[in-house]
Design an enzyme around this catalytic site. Structure first.
Site, short mmCIF file in Angstrom:
data_model
loop_
_atom_site.label_atom_id
_atom_site.label_comp_id
_atom_site.label_asym_id
_atom_site.label_seq_id
_atom_site.Cartn_x
_atom_site.Cartn_y
_atom_site.Cartn_z
N HIS A 207 -29.33 -2.55 24.61
CA HIS A 207 -28.94 -3.41 23.50
C HIS A 207 -29.99 -4.45 23.12
O HIS A 207 -29.81 -5.19 22.15
CB HIS A 207 -27.63 -4.14 23.80
CG HIS A 207 -27.77 -5.28 24.76
ND1 HIS A 207 -27.85 -5.10 26.11
CD2 HIS A 207 -27.88 -6.62 24.55
CE1 HIS A 207 -27.98 -6.28 26.70
NE2 HIS A 207 -28.01 -7.22 25.79
C1 UD1 Z 1 -26.23 -11.08 22.54
C2 UD1 Z 1 -27.20 -12.06 23.19
C3 UD1 Z 1 -27.89 -11.42 24.37
C4 UD1 Z 1 -26.88 -10.82 25.34
C5 UD1 Z 1 -25.93 -9.91 24.59
C6 UD1 Z 1 -24.85 -9.41 25.50
C7 UD1 Z 1 -28.32 -13.69 21.74
C8 UD1 Z 1 -29.60 -14.06 21.09
N1 UD1 Z 1 -28.26 -12.47 22.27
O1 UD1 Z 1 -26.98 -9.99 22.03
O2 UD1 Z 1 -28.62 -12.41 25.08
O3 UD1 Z 1 -27.59 -10.09 26.29
O4 UD1 Z 1 -25.32 -10.63 23.51
O5 UD1 Z 1 -24.25 -8.26 24.96
O6 UD1 Z 1 -27.40 -14.46 21.75
N2 UD1 Z 1 -21.72 -6.78 17.03
C9 UD1 Z 1 -20.49 -6.28 16.71
N3 UD1 Z 1 -19.41 -6.73 17.43
C10 UD1 Z 1 -19.52 -7.64 18.42
C11 UD1 Z 1 -20.79 -8.14 18.73
C12 UD1 Z 1 -21.89 -7.70 18.03
O7 UD1 Z 1 -20.34 -5.46 15.81
O8 UD1 Z 1 -18.51 -8.00 19.04
C13 UD1 Z 1 -22.90 -6.28 16.26
C14 UD1 Z 1 -23.11 -7.09 15.00
O9 UD1 Z 1 -23.59 -6.23 14.04
C15 UD1 Z 1 -24.23 -8.04 15.38
C16 UD1 Z 1 -25.03 -7.21 16.40
O10 UD1 Z 1 -24.07 -6.40 17.05
O11 UD1 Z 1 -24.98 -8.42 14.27
C17 UD1 Z 1 -25.77 -8.05 17.42
O12 UD1 Z 1 -24.87 -8.97 18.04
P1 UD1 Z 1 -25.42 -10.38 18.58
O13 UD1 Z 1 -24.30 -11.14 19.18
O14 UD1 Z 1 -26.22 -11.06 17.53
O15 UD1 Z 1 -26.47 -9.96 19.66
P2 UD1 Z 1 -26.36 -9.03 20.94
O16 UD1 Z 1 -27.30 -7.91 20.78
O17 UD1 Z 1 -24.94 -8.71 21.21
N1 UDP Z 2 -20.17 -3.97 30.47
C1 UDP Z 2 -18.86 -3.53 30.29
N2 UDP Z 2 -18.65 -2.45 29.47
C2 UDP Z 2 -19.65 -1.80 28.84
C3 UDP Z 2 -20.99 -2.26 29.04
C4 UDP Z 2 -21.21 -3.36 29.85
O1 UDP Z 2 -17.92 -4.08 30.86
O2 UDP Z 2 -19.39 -0.82 28.13
C5 UDP Z 2 -20.40 -5.17 31.31
C6 UDP Z 2 -21.37 -5.00 32.46
O3 UDP Z 2 -20.71 -4.57 33.62
C7 UDP Z 2 -21.93 -6.41 32.62
C8 UDP Z 2 -21.92 -6.96 31.21
O4 UDP Z 2 -21.01 -6.14 30.47
O5 UDP Z 2 -21.09 -7.22 33.43
C9 UDP Z 2 -23.31 -6.89 30.63
O6 UDP Z 2 -23.27 -7.13 29.28
P1 UDP Z 2 -24.53 -6.88 28.34
O7 UDP Z 2 -25.34 -5.78 28.88
O8 UDP Z 2 -23.97 -6.75 26.96
O9 UDP Z 2 -25.29 -8.28 28.37
P2 UDP Z 2 -26.43 -8.93 29.27
O10 UDP Z 2 -25.98 -8.91 30.68
O11 UDP Z 2 -27.70 -8.18 29.02
O12 UDP Z 2 -26.53 -10.31 28.72
#
Ligand code: UD1
Ligand code: UDP
Length: 345
Positions: free
Chosen positions: A194
């Site tokens: 991601h």
């Molecule tokens: C964010 C965090 C990242 C973290 C990750 C965990 C920042 C800069 N990044 O990244 O550090 O590792 O969360 O997963 O804060 N979207 C949906 N539904 C949701 C969430 C996201 O559709 O519930 C889609 C939207 O199109 C959005 C895109 O995903 O624009 C990115 O989501 P965003 O929260 O900006 O960043 P993450 O990649 O989730």
């Molecule tokens: N996770 C989950 N379901 C999924 C993918 C991830 O429950 O389908 C959990 C995973 O076990 C971990 C957390 O989500 O605890 C990690 O989230 P993510 O990779 O989005 O974020 P990051 O840790 O990189 O910030």
């Protein structure tokens, strides 16, 4: 002593799941959810499963820092906490730190000192700024504490361990006997992607799909919404050995981690979980913010532009001996003890 904890994304809900009930028992405490992650399978599923219902759900539905800060301000002004607890390094965490600063509350930063040592990683400037703004810094490992000792930090640093250890170890006992859906193949590798550096860049996303497509193993990919959108926008086809599924709730995902042969990921939290459950991990990045796992050789970097054969690295890592977890234990209780002795004078 009034405390507010602020979270906004999937990993923050999971990691705070055992701390929040203890905060509720020990302090006058409120849990605020900013709603950076908003899709039911990225937020509600974890709130329900882990029983951490927010007292305030701000439903920002956006990762825009000013939007979240503006929504947080009236809530914080109304509660008027002595201290705001912030987890991690997301845009939601940054909005929380700025809003806490606006109302002149003390700040506790949980997961302090985590670094990729690369300012192009979006979280890196946020972590550094939050650490600089914090009065109390709870570091997940002695490595992160060492990092903080080199930086311009004015707050007090405590090595507490990482909250994921409590949640992951405890729930593993149940998750191990959770049945996997029939669509999950035998002897699979688990893949998650991601990070913008991998999935917002079409060339890197294609390279990664080619690497994973070239392995002899079946691969299961619970796909993050950002990745799903980009695979479609860039018209990148998913190789036939990859079974793509929707994101899963924690128990099902933990069950997949436990039953996989190895984990391929760019997630920070999953690198921590893999060492906690003693599962070898390959991080599909040029850097990591979980150096402890790399030093202990349970995890190795494999960036998209590497030309070697991924299967050779997978087969080497499947045999990795994982002898210790660098992230402590009973972390939520340790954090509560430190909060009690530092905040209640
Ligand atoms: C964010 C965090 C990242 C973290 C990750 C965990 C920042 C800069 N990044 O990244 O550090 O590792 O969360 O997963 O804060 N979207 C949906 N539904 C949701 C969430 C996201 O559709 O519930 C889609 C939207 O199109 C959005 C895109 O995903 O624009 C990115 O989501 P965003 O929260 O900006 O960043 P993450 O990649 O989730
Ligand atoms: N996770 C989950 N379901 C999924 C993918 C991830 O429950 O389908 C959990 C995973 O076990 C971990 C957390 O989500 O605890 C990690 O989230 P993510 O990779 O989005 O974020 P990051 O840790 O990189 O910030």
């Amino acid at each position: 002593m009034k405390l507010v904890t602020i979270a906004g994304t999937r990993p923050e809900i999971i990691k705070l799941a055992y701390l929040i009930p203890l905060l509720n028992t020990n302090f006058d405490h409120k849990f605020v959810y900013t709603g950076q992650h908003f899709s039911p399978n990225m937020s509600d599923i974890f709130i329900d499963e882990l029983k951490v219902k927010p007292d305030y759900d701000l439903q920002s539905n956006s990762s825009d820092i000013p939007t979240m800060r503006t929504k947080l301000l009236p809530v914080l002004k109304n509660i008027n906490p002595d201290c705001v607890v912030i987890y991690g390094d997301t845009n939601s965490s940054m909005a929380a730190a700025l809003a806490a600063n606006d109302i002149k509350s003390k700040i506790i930063h949980v997961e302090a000192g985590v670094r990729d040592f690369d300012m192009h990683v979006p979280e890196e400037p946020l972590r550094i700024q939050i650490d600089e703004m914090s009065d109390y810094l709870f570091s997940p490992s002695s490595f992160c504490t060492t990092v903080l000792s080199y930086e311009n930090i004015s707050g007090k640093v405590f090595t507490t361990g990482n909250l994921i250890v409590d949640v992951c170890k405890d729930l593993s006992k149940i998750a191990i006997s959770t049945n996997l859906p029939e669509s999950i193949p035998q002897d699979f590798l688990l893949l998650t992607l991601h990070r913008p550096e991998n999935v917002d860049n079409p060339q890197n996303l294609k390279l990664l799909m080619n690497h994973v497509g070239s392995t002899d193993y079946p691969v299961v990919l619970p796909v993050h919404p950002r990745t799903k959108k980009n695979l479609s926008n860039f018209n990148i086809s998913v190789p036939s050995n990859i079974t793509m599924i929707d994101p899963l709730g924690y128990m099902k995902f933990l069950s997949l981690m436990l039953k996989s042969k190895l984990i391929l990921t760019d997630s920070g939290g999953i690198q921590e979980e893999s060492i906690t459950i003693k599962k070898p991990c390959i991080t599909l990045r040029h850097t990591s913010a979980r150096w402890e796992t790399i030093l202990l050789r349970s995890n190795i970097l494999f960036p998209p532009d590497r030309e070697d054969n991924l299967d050779e690295v997978i087969n080497m890592m499947i045999g990795a001996k994982i002898h210790r977890n660098p992230y402590g234990e009973n972390v939520a209780e340790k954090i509560i003890d430190i909060m009690k002795s530092e905040l209640i004078k």
